[in-house]
Design a protein around this motif. Structure first.
Motif, PDB file in Angstrom:
ATOM      1  N   THR A 217       0.831  -1.208   0.000  1.00  0.00           N
ATOM      2  CA  THR A 217       0.000   0.000   0.000  1.00  0.00           C
ATOM      3  C   THR A 217       0.860   1.251   0.000  1.00  0.00           C
ATOM      4  N   ASN A 220       1.943   1.802  -3.406  1.00  0.00           N
ATOM      5  CA  ASN A 220       0.840   2.299  -4.243  1.00  0.00           C
ATOM      6  C   ASN A 220       0.658   3.805  -4.047  1.00  0.00           C
ATOM      7  N   GLU A 221       0.836   4.258  -2.819  1.00  0.00           N
ATOM      8  CA  GLU A 221       0.743   5.704  -2.563  1.00  0.00           C
ATOM      9  C   GLU A 221       1.899   6.434  -3.254  1.00  0.00           C
ATOM     10  N   ASN A 224       1.027   6.770  -6.824  1.00  0.00           N
ATOM     11  CA  ASN A 224       0.051   7.829  -7.090  1.00  0.00           C
ATOM     12  C   ASN A 224       0.727   9.195  -7.074  1.00  0.00           C
ATOM     13  N   ALA A 253       3.915  -1.572  -7.470  1.00  0.00           N
ATOM     14  CA  ALA A 253       2.667  -0.795  -7.469  1.00  0.00           C
ATOM     15  C   ALA A 253       1.649  -1.475  -8.383  1.00  0.00           C
ATOM     16  N   GLY A 256      -3.986  -2.564  -6.229  1.00  0.00           N
ATOM     17  CA  GLY A 256      -4.367  -2.914  -4.861  1.00  0.00           C
ATOM     18  C   GLY A 256      -4.228  -4.401  -4.594  1.00  0.00           C
ATOM     19  N   ASN A 290      -6.223   1.038   0.052  1.00  0.00           N
ATOM     20  CA  ASN A 290      -6.379  -0.117  -0.827  1.00  0.00           C
ATOM     21  C   ASN A 290      -7.739  -0.114  -1.523  1.00  0.00           C
ATOM     22  N   GLN A 293      -7.349   2.261  -4.222  1.00  0.00           N
ATOM     23  CA  GLN A 293      -6.428   1.802  -5.262  1.00  0.00           C
ATOM     24  C   GLN A 293      -7.118   0.840  -6.236  1.00  0.00           C
ATOM     25  N   ARG A 296      -8.506   2.717  -9.092  1.00  0.00           N
ATOM     26  CA  ARG A 296      -7.607   3.548  -9.910  1.00  0.00           C
ATOM     27  C   ARG A 296      -7.774   3.285 -11.412  1.00  0.00           C
ATOM     28  N   ILE A 431       0.456   2.338 -13.792  1.00  0.00           N
ATOM     29  CA  ILE A 431       0.321   2.870 -12.427  1.00  0.00           C
ATOM     30  C   ILE A 431       1.643   3.500 -11.994  1.00  0.00           C
TER      31      ILE A 431
END
Ligand code: NAD
Length: 441
Positions: A217, A220-221, A224, A253, A256, A290, A293, A296, A431
């Motif tokens: 996670t 993933n942030e 972004n 990434a 989620g 999540n 995500q 997204r 992503i």
């Protein structure tokens, strides 16, 4: 040794097969008649690479048997593993009904000392709860131990045969000796059996899964943010992951995390903390991020085509929550399909192993299924990639271009190099990496 395993799902079947593989006599129990019929007919009911040959050999050589009788299981062996479901309840807590029901029944069936080893992922204090419940149903001596399972679907056999470590929670020397003997063949190369008390063992499993979910996670942030500042998350990942304090795994990434473990275990740990008066804040953020995500990819599609997707058709590659499994529990693909449908689009999907699961567990979901990845592209406005199956990694881009209405790919797993896709004439969004548009070139 003789071993009974109750619950023959992803964990129980792999456990049973692998214990049999090293010479034990194993009796696996399940109460799902369909699953049992398939096992008894010599068929593995799940897709798990490498499981089938081991399953077949151990059945053939008489070390692996199947039954629906708990009575037989209790009579068969001193050691009884529980590999039962612990799904999330409405409030996020783990549902212990299967574990408690079976434990209660086992107690009523015991004629002599038994060890109940819990492999299911259960909240702290479950071993005590199980002991208490069993004590009410029997006067026979027993021990309850915790032995959380860390295998990953897709590489479950390898993980079980060569675990990084085995965690055992017990306060009994007798159990310790039995577990040391049982796991000896799997820990020959120095990977430890880590003994601890039952509560620490139960918490270890949740802490491990929650930390891994947090790592994904976090990245993933970062992805972004990369999109907003013009950085490339692939490069950042390499820069970060080569730091040995951090390590390179679980830094990819994407759209989620999903699956039968991370979502429910993060929720359950958050719940346990709250129940004990502790606000485990980082886990609340992990769950929120999540959830976002998973949206997204659809957000990107809508930013491109507009919010209203009526009349649009999308090809979706990958349904399973990750490659090499047919498991679709909490899979990001389900969110993507639902959201595309909600915006008015139709979806045609392909997955090498998980299409039967989709039909079985989500019969109402509006999605067409294709026989192969290229058939899914026909008349589609764009291709969306949701699961990183190997066979999607080096596709025939020419065929993708010819199949789609326009050469547009939204990649939720960062499978391709943007500059390569630009050269191939695609509009390509992924992503946390630069979007490229090679359509007029
Ligand atoms: P699963 O749903 O695949 O399997 C559970 C099995 O138990 C099913 O076959 C079901 O029919 C059977 N069952 C239910 N009630 C029963 C009963 N009363 N008697 C006999 N059988 C019964 O679940 P799973 O994925 O194998 O997970 C089992 C546990 O292991 C869960 O607590 C899970 O969190 C944990 N775990 C799962 C994984 C994973 O990757 N799947 C990894 C580590 C830990």
């Amino acid at each position: 040794m003789k071993i009974s395993v109750i619950g023959t799902g992803y964990v129980g079947l792999v456990t049973g097969v692998c214990f049999a593989e090293v010479g034990n006599q194993v009796l696996c129990i399940d109460n799902d008649p369909e699953k049992l019929a398939s096992l008894k007919a010599g068929q593995v009911p799940i897709y798990e690479p490498g499981l089938e040959p081991l399953f077949e050999r151990n059945v053939r050589e008489g070390r692996l048997q199947f039954s629906d009788s708990l009575t037989e299981a209790v009579a068969f062996s001193e050691i009884i593993f529980l590999a039962l479901p612990t799904p999330p309840m409405e409030d996020g807590s783990a549902d212990l009904q299967y574990v408690l029901k079976v434990a209660g029944e086992i107690a009523g069936l015991m004629k002599e000392y038994r060890i109940i080893v819990n492999k299911s992922t259960v909240p702290v204090g479950t071993a005590d709860k199980v002991s208490e419940l069993m004590s009410k149903n029997t006067l026979v001596a027993f021990d309850v131990a915790s032995n959380p399972e860390f295998l990953r679907e897709g590489v479950a056999v390898e993980d079980f045969m060569k675990p990084d470590r085995v965690v055992v929670g017990t306060s009994s020397d007798r159990v310790r000796t039995v577990m040391e003997r049982l796991y000896k063949p799997f820990t020959m190369s120095g990977n430890p059996v880590v003994f601890m008390d039952e509560r620490s063992s139960e918490l270890t499993k949740y802490a491990a899964n929650a930390l891994l979910a947090t790592k994904i996670t976090f990245m993933n942030e970062v992805a972004n943010l990369c999109e907003r500042v013009g950085a490339n998350v692939d490069l950042v990942r390499r820069g970060v992951g080569t730091d040995t304090r951090i390590g390179s795994r679980f830094l990819f990434a994407g759209v989620g995390y999903g699956g039968s473990c991370f979502p429910k275990d993060v929720q359950a740990l958050h719940f346990t903390a709250a129940q004990n008066g502790y606000n485990f804040e980082i886990l609340a953020s992990v769950m929120d991020v999540n959830t976002r995500q998973k949206q997204r990819l659809t957000q990107k599609v809508q930013a491109f085509f507009g919010d209203n997707l009526s009349g649009k058709r999308f090809a979706l590659w990958g349904i399973a929550f990750k490659p090499n499994t047919d498991d679709i529990r909490e899979a990001p693909s389900l969110t993507v399909i639902q959201e595309l449908n909600a915006a008015g689009a139709t979806v045609v999907a392909f997955d090498p192993e998980a299409m039967a699961s989709l039909r079985k567990y989500h019969p109402d979901l509006k999605v067409e299924l294709a026989d192969n990845p290229y058939d899914a592209l026909k008349d589609a406005d764009a291709l969306l990639i949701v699961t990183e199956w190997n066979e999607f990694r080096t596709p025939e881009f020419q065929r993708i271009r010819e199949g789609l209405k326009a050469p547009i790919i939204f990649d939720g797993r960062n499978l391709y190099e943007p500059f390569h896709l630009e050269e191939q004439g695609f509009y390509y969004e992924s992503i946390g990496r630069p979007t490229v548009d090679g359509r007029d070139k």
